[in-house]
Write an enzyme that holds these catalytic residues in place. Sequence first.
Site, mmCIF file in Angstrom:
data_model
loop_
_atom_site.group_PDB
_atom_site.id
_atom_site.type_symbol
_atom_site.label_atom_id
_atom_site.label_comp_id
_atom_site.label_asym_id
_atom_site.label_seq_id
_atom_site.Cartn_x
_atom_site.Cartn_y
_atom_site.Cartn_z
ATOM 1 N N SER A 50 0.856 -1.194 0.000
ATOM 2 C CA SER A 50 0.000 0.000 0.000
ATOM 3 C C SER A 50 0.893 1.245 0.000
ATOM 4 C CB SER A 50 -0.863 0.005 1.256
ATOM 5 O OG SER A 50 -0.036 0.180 2.399
ATOM 6 N N ASP A 82 -1.111 -1.763 -3.985
ATOM 7 C CA ASP A 82 -2.474 -1.863 -3.437
ATOM 8 C C ASP A 82 -3.037 -0.443 -3.256
ATOM 9 O OD1 ASP A 82 -4.663 -3.198 -2.314
ATOM 10 O OD2 ASP A 82 -3.831 -3.112 -0.282
ATOM 11 N N HIS A 83 -4.233 -0.206 -3.763
ATOM 12 C CA HIS A 83 -4.931 1.075 -3.574
ATOM 13 C C HIS A 83 -4.114 2.310 -3.974
ATOM 14 C CE1 HIS A 83 -8.472 -0.612 -1.643
ATOM 15 N NE2 HIS A 83 -7.668 -1.403 -0.954
ATOM 16 N N HIS A 211 -11.552 -7.312 -2.218
ATOM 17 C CA HIS A 211 -10.806 -6.660 -1.130
ATOM 18 C C HIS A 211 -11.512 -6.953 0.186
ATOM 19 C CE1 HIS A 211 -7.979 -3.745 -3.165
ATOM 20 N NE2 HIS A 211 -8.575 -4.346 -4.169
ATOM 21 N N ASN A 254 -7.731 -10.287 -1.330
ATOM 22 C CA ASN A 254 -6.789 -9.478 -0.552
ATOM 23 C C ASN A 254 -6.856 -9.748 0.949
ATOM 24 O OD1 ASN A 254 -6.291 -8.255 -2.964
ATOM 25 N ND2 ASN A 254 -6.663 -6.168 -2.246
ATOM 26 N N ASP A 256 -4.951 -8.654 4.602
ATOM 27 C CA ASP A 256 -4.019 -7.889 5.426
ATOM 28 C C ASP A 256 -4.336 -8.100 6.906
ATOM 29 O OD1 ASP A 256 -2.217 -6.138 6.453
ATOM 30 O OD2 ASP A 256 -3.037 -4.340 5.556
HETATM 31 P P1 13P Z 1 -8.584 -7.012 4.998
HETATM 32 O O1 13P Z 1 -8.609 -5.799 5.875
HETATM 33 O O2 13P Z 1 -9.886 -7.752 5.076
HETATM 34 O O3 13P Z 1 -7.427 -7.909 5.283
HETATM 35 O O4 13P Z 1 -8.456 -6.512 3.479
HETATM 36 C C1 13P Z 1 -7.210 -6.119 2.968
HETATM 37 C C2 13P Z 1 -7.316 -5.443 1.643
HETATM 38 O O5 13P Z 1 -8.336 -5.416 0.994
HETATM 39 C C3 13P Z 1 -6.098 -4.804 1.139
HETATM 40 O O6 13P Z 1 -6.340 -4.109 -0.049
HETATM 41 O O1 G3H Z 2 -6.700 -1.975 2.084
HETATM 42 C C1 G3H Z 2 -5.881 -1.600 2.903
HETATM 43 C C2 G3H Z 2 -4.802 -2.496 3.356
HETATM 44 O O2 G3H Z 2 -5.203 -3.213 4.502
HETATM 45 C C3 G3H Z 2 -3.560 -1.721 3.583
HETATM 46 O O3 G3H Z 2 -3.633 -0.999 4.769
HETATM 47 O O4 G3H Z 2 -3.043 1.291 3.971
HETATM 48 O O5 G3H Z 2 -2.836 0.665 6.403
HETATM 49 O O6 G3H Z 2 -1.242 -0.268 4.709
HETATM 50 P P1 G3H Z 2 -2.633 0.254 4.970
HETATM 51 ZN ZN ZN Z 3 -8.234 -3.204 -0.181
#
Ligand code: 13P
Ligand code: G3H
Ligand code: ZN
Length: 308
Positions: A50, A82-83, A211, A254, A256
């Site tokens: 991210s 990511d994002h 996600h 996804n 995290d």
């Molecule tokens: P979770 O918070 O469910 O693990 O999702 C992570 C995610 O979508 C990262 O882009």
């Molecule tokens: O979608 C978000 C992921 O869990 C990443 O989280 O932006 O805190 O690294 P973060």
């Molecule tokens: Zn996400």
Amino acid sequence: MPLVATKELFQKALKGRYAIGAFNVNDMEIIQGIMAGAVEERSPVILQFSAGARKYARHEYLIKLVEAAVATCDLPIVLHLDHGEDFDICKACVDGGFTSVMIDGSKHPFEENIALTRKVVDYARPRGVAVEAELGKLAGVEDNVSVNEKDAVFTNPRQAAEFVERTGCDSLAVAIGTSHGAYKFKGEPRLDFERLTEIQDCLPGFPLVLHGASSVPRDLVEFCNKYGGRIMGSRGVPEEMISRAAKMNVCKVNIDTDIRLAITGSIRKCFAEDPSNFDPRLYLGPARDAIRDVVKRKIRVLGCSGKA
Ligand code: 13P
Ligand code: G3H
Ligand code: ZN
């Protein structure tokens, strides 16, 4: 094996009716834990970073960690942003060795999301980098920004088809009831599988992304709480729902939060059991093992074991 793009992996996943785990990386122990799990399961893996991860660990360090992962195993590995919230971060990652980027224009109105996504596709495609886009809005916490449940908007299937056609994106993240973080449902967990079916009917053979797909397993939460954590009322997506989505056209899932829970529970236990220890290896090592176990479990739920 060098880093791979997503195209071929997703085609195989669609055909084989399974999904590939995309795990968020923030440091060395996390990447090592993920890779240990993927190696034991002989699974392809998507390592994703991210903007927050790039800020925390620095792009240069993260890239070296990924190079080390590539050099020490023979699995297909995707390096994914990511994002990505704007063109500049996507460009930096395309230029900086990523094989896939997400442009997340989901907070913008439809036409603006299309224009932004198209711009990223126009830059990434000639350079061999895949683009994931998002349509619809997930609830939950992302980069410390929280989206209320009432502001979440599920993906409209017909709009999804128009969006893909007009942007040329390679995969699409859809909102069907999942959300980021550990508090995904107030009542019973529910995903809109009818909507997912309609989306895939409108986009035949097109890779979809889920996600916010952590399961927030009760044992991990209880583990954190047993050793002084206070994670109350958490609820994730049940594993059987993840498996069901993976058998449909969802190719990338996804994760995290489950990794965060595994690390936290494991470190809390070490601190509680041996307050005299001050060697980080003695609590980061077990945390790394806990990540491996979470990743293995997830890969099995996705049906991705042995697919490398
Ligand atoms: P979770 O918070 O469910 O693990 O999702 C992570 C995610 O979508 C990262 O882009
Ligand atoms: O979608 C978000 C992921 O869990 C990443 O989280 O932006 O805190 O690294 P973060
Ligand atoms: Zn996400």
